[in-house]
Write a protein that holds these residues in place. Structure first.
Motif, PDB file in Angstrom:
ATOM      1  N   GLU A  72      44.582  41.867  35.116  1.00  0.00           N
ATOM      2  CA  GLU A  72      44.171  40.503  35.477  1.00  0.00           C
ATOM      3  C   GLU A  72      44.747  40.051  36.808  1.00  0.00           C
ATOM      4  O   GLU A  72      44.247  39.102  37.419  1.00  0.00           O
ATOM      5  N   THR A  73      45.787  40.720  37.291  1.00  0.00           N
ATOM      6  CA  THR A  73      46.393  40.343  38.572  1.00  0.00           C
ATOM      7  C   THR A  73      45.810  41.126  39.746  1.00  0.00           C
ATOM      8  O   THR A  73      46.127  40.827  40.894  1.00  0.00           O
ATOM      9  N   ALA A  74      44.982  42.121  39.468  1.00  0.00           N
ATOM     10  CA  ALA A  74      44.473  42.993  40.532  1.00  0.00           C
ATOM     11  C   ALA A  74      43.481  42.249  41.417  1.00  0.00           C
ATOM     12  O   ALA A  74      42.659  41.468  40.941  1.00  0.00           O
ATOM     13  N   THR A  75      43.549  42.522  42.696  1.00  0.00           N
ATOM     14  CA  THR A  75      42.537  42.056  43.641  1.00  0.00           C
ATOM     15  C   THR A  75      42.119  43.236  44.505  1.00  0.00           C
ATOM     16  O   THR A  75      42.764  44.296  44.496  1.00  0.00           O
ATOM     17  N   ALA A  76      41.054  43.053  45.257  1.00  0.00           N
ATOM     18  CA  ALA A  76      40.545  44.140  46.085  1.00  0.00           C
ATOM     19  C   ALA A  76      41.375  44.380  47.330  1.00  0.00           C
ATOM     20  O   ALA A  76      41.149  45.349  48.055  1.00  0.00           O
ATOM     21  N   ASN A  77      42.336  43.509  47.580  1.00  0.00           N
ATOM     22  CA  ASN A  77      43.146  43.671  48.792  1.00  0.00           C
ATOM     23  C   ASN A  77      44.638  43.508  48.517  1.00  0.00           C
ATOM     24  O   ASN A  77      45.402  43.064  49.373  1.00  0.00           O
ATOM     25  N   ASP A  78      45.074  43.907  47.300  1.00  0.00           N
ATOM     26  CA  ASP A  78      46.496  43.741  46.960  1.00  0.00           C
ATOM     27  C   ASP A  78      47.364  44.923  47.388  1.00  0.00           C
ATOM     28  O   ASP A  78      48.578  44.897  47.219  1.00  0.00           O
ATOM     29  N   GLY A  79      46.750  45.985  47.923  1.00  0.00           N
ATOM     30  CA  GLY A  79      47.529  47.121  48.399  1.00  0.00           C
ATOM     31  C   GLY A  79      48.156  47.959  47.314  1.00  0.00           C
ATOM     32  O   GLY A  79      49.117  48.694  47.565  1.00  0.00           O
ATOM     33  N   ILE A  80      47.592  47.903  46.085  1.00  0.00           N
ATOM     34  CA  ILE A  80      48.187  48.585  44.936  1.00  0.00           C
ATOM     35  C   ILE A  80      47.095  49.253  44.104  1.00  0.00           C
ATOM     36  O   ILE A  80      46.014  48.701  43.924  1.00  0.00           O
TER      37      ILE A  80
END
Length: 303
Positions: free
Chosen positions: A213-221
Motif C-alpha cells: 500500500e505504500t508503493a509508488t511508481a517513483n519510490d526508488g524501491i
C-alpha cells in the motif's frame, strides 16, 4: 514537471495501439480526434503484434516528440525496452483488461480522459524494474502467479474482464505446492518454502491486487513478498491483506524491500512472469532503474 498544453501544440506523437488488447479497437476514432484536436500530429504505427512494439518505437524515435501507447499491462511491457531506450515522454491509454500500470500512475480509466492528461503535458519520471536484463513496469512473479497466467486466455479476459483473474486464481490454487526458494537482497539472504514470490515495482497487479500500500511508481524501491504457506486454505485469511497491500504484518508472509534481489529455486527451475507475460526462468536477478521512464500524469504528481 514539463510545460503544459501550449508546449504540445504542433508536436508529433507516435501513436501505437495494440489492436488485440481488450479494448484495442473501441473508440479509436474518438481517441485520434481528441488528440489531433488538442494539437498533436499523429504517426499511426498501431499493430496486432505486441512483441514488435519496441522495434516500432526505436524505428520512429527520430521522427516524433512523444509516444502514446494504447493497451493493457502486457502492451506496455512489450513496449518498455523501446520506451526506455528512446527517452521520450510517454502517454498511456488504458485499453487492456486490468490496466494495473495505469492505476499505479493514477491515470483515469476512461481513455478519452487519459488523452486529456497527455494534452495537459505534465510529466513525471517513474522507476522501471529489470529482471535478467528485461524491463518490467508492474510486477514479476514465480509460483502461483505463473499458473494463473497459464489459465488466463484472451477469450476469458474478453468475456469476463477483471473477473477472469479471479477465475484463473481459483483454478490454479488447488494444485499449487510450496517449493524451495533462496532470496538474496540488500538486507541479507533467506531460504524458505513458498507458493509464490512476487517482486513489485508499481503498486497494483493481477487485476487489482496490491503489492504494498505504500508503493509508488517513483519510490526508488522494489517491493518483494513471499507467500510461505503449506496448504491452499491458509491463503484465505491473507486475501484482505493481498487486496490492500498490507502483508507486512501477516503471518506466513515474508516482505522485503530493496534495489536488487536474486532469486534461486534449488532443485529445479521455475518459470517467471512479468506484467502478465512469460519472461524466462529462475535463477533471476532483479534490479531497479530509477526514474527511467518519463510519463504523462495527472496533477498533482504521483505520491
Amino acid at each position: 514537471m514539463a510545460a503544459c498544453e501550449d508546449a504540445l501544440m504542433t508536436r508529433s506523437a507516435l501513436f501505437v495501439v495494440n489492436s488485440k488488447a481488450r479494448h484495442g479497437r473501441v473508440g479509436l476514432d474518438d481517441i485520434r480526434r481528441t488528440l489531433t484536436t488538442g494539437g498533436l500530429k499523429l504517426i499511426d504505427a498501431s499493430t496486432d503484434q505486441s512483441k514488435d512494439l519496441s522495434a516500432l518505437i526505436r524505428e520512429h524515435r527520430e521522427q516524433v516528440d512523444l509516444i502514446i501507447v494504447g493497451g493493457g499491462d502486457g502492451t506496455v511491457h512489450h513496449a518498455l525496452e523501446g520506451l526506455v531506450d528512446c527517452g521520450l515522454p510517454v502517454g498511456i491509454l488504458p485499453l487492456g483488461t486490468a490496466n494495473d500500470f495505469a492505476r499505479t500512475l493514477k491515470l483515469p480509466p476512461d481513455p478519452l480522459v487519459a488523452c486529456k492528461v497527455i494534452l495537459q503535458g505534465h510529466t513525471s519520471a517513474v522507476d522501471v524494474g529489470r529482471l535478467n536484463g528485461k524491463a518490467f513496469c508492474n510486477v514479476a512473479s514465480l509460483g502461483l502467479a505463473v499458473k494463473v497466467t497459464q489459465h488466463l486466455t484472451r477469450e476469458t479476459k474478453s468475456r469476463w474482464g477483471v473477473l477472469a483473474y479471479v477465475i484463473a486464481a481459483l483454478q490454479s490454487l488447488w494444485n499449487s505446492r510450496p517449493f524451495a526458494v533462496e532470496i538474496e537482497g540488500d538486507v541479507g539472504r533467506f531460504s524458505a518454502r513458498s507458493i509464490q514470490v512476487t517482486v513489485g515495482n508499481g503498486r497494483y497487479y493481477g487485476g487489482g491486487l496490491t503489492v504494498d500500500e505504500t508503493a509508488t511508481a517513483n519510490d526508488g524501491i522494489l517491493h518483494l513478498y513471499s507467500l510461505e504457506i503449506n496448504h491452499w486454505w491458509q491463503l484465505i485469511p491473507l486475501l484482505p491483506a493481498l487486496w490492500r497491500g498490507r502483508l507486512r504484518n501477516a503471518s506466513n508472509v515474508r516482505t522485503l524491500h530493496g534495489k536488487q534481489f536474486t532469486i534461486r529455486t534449488p532443485g529445479r527451475s521455475h518459470r517467471v512472469v512479468a506484467d502478465g507475460e512469460f519472461v524466462g526462468s529462475t535463477p533471476v536477478e532483479f534490479e531497479l532503474l530509477p526514474q527511467a521512464l518519463n510519463v504523462f500524469v495527472c496533477v498533482p504528481q504521483l505520491d
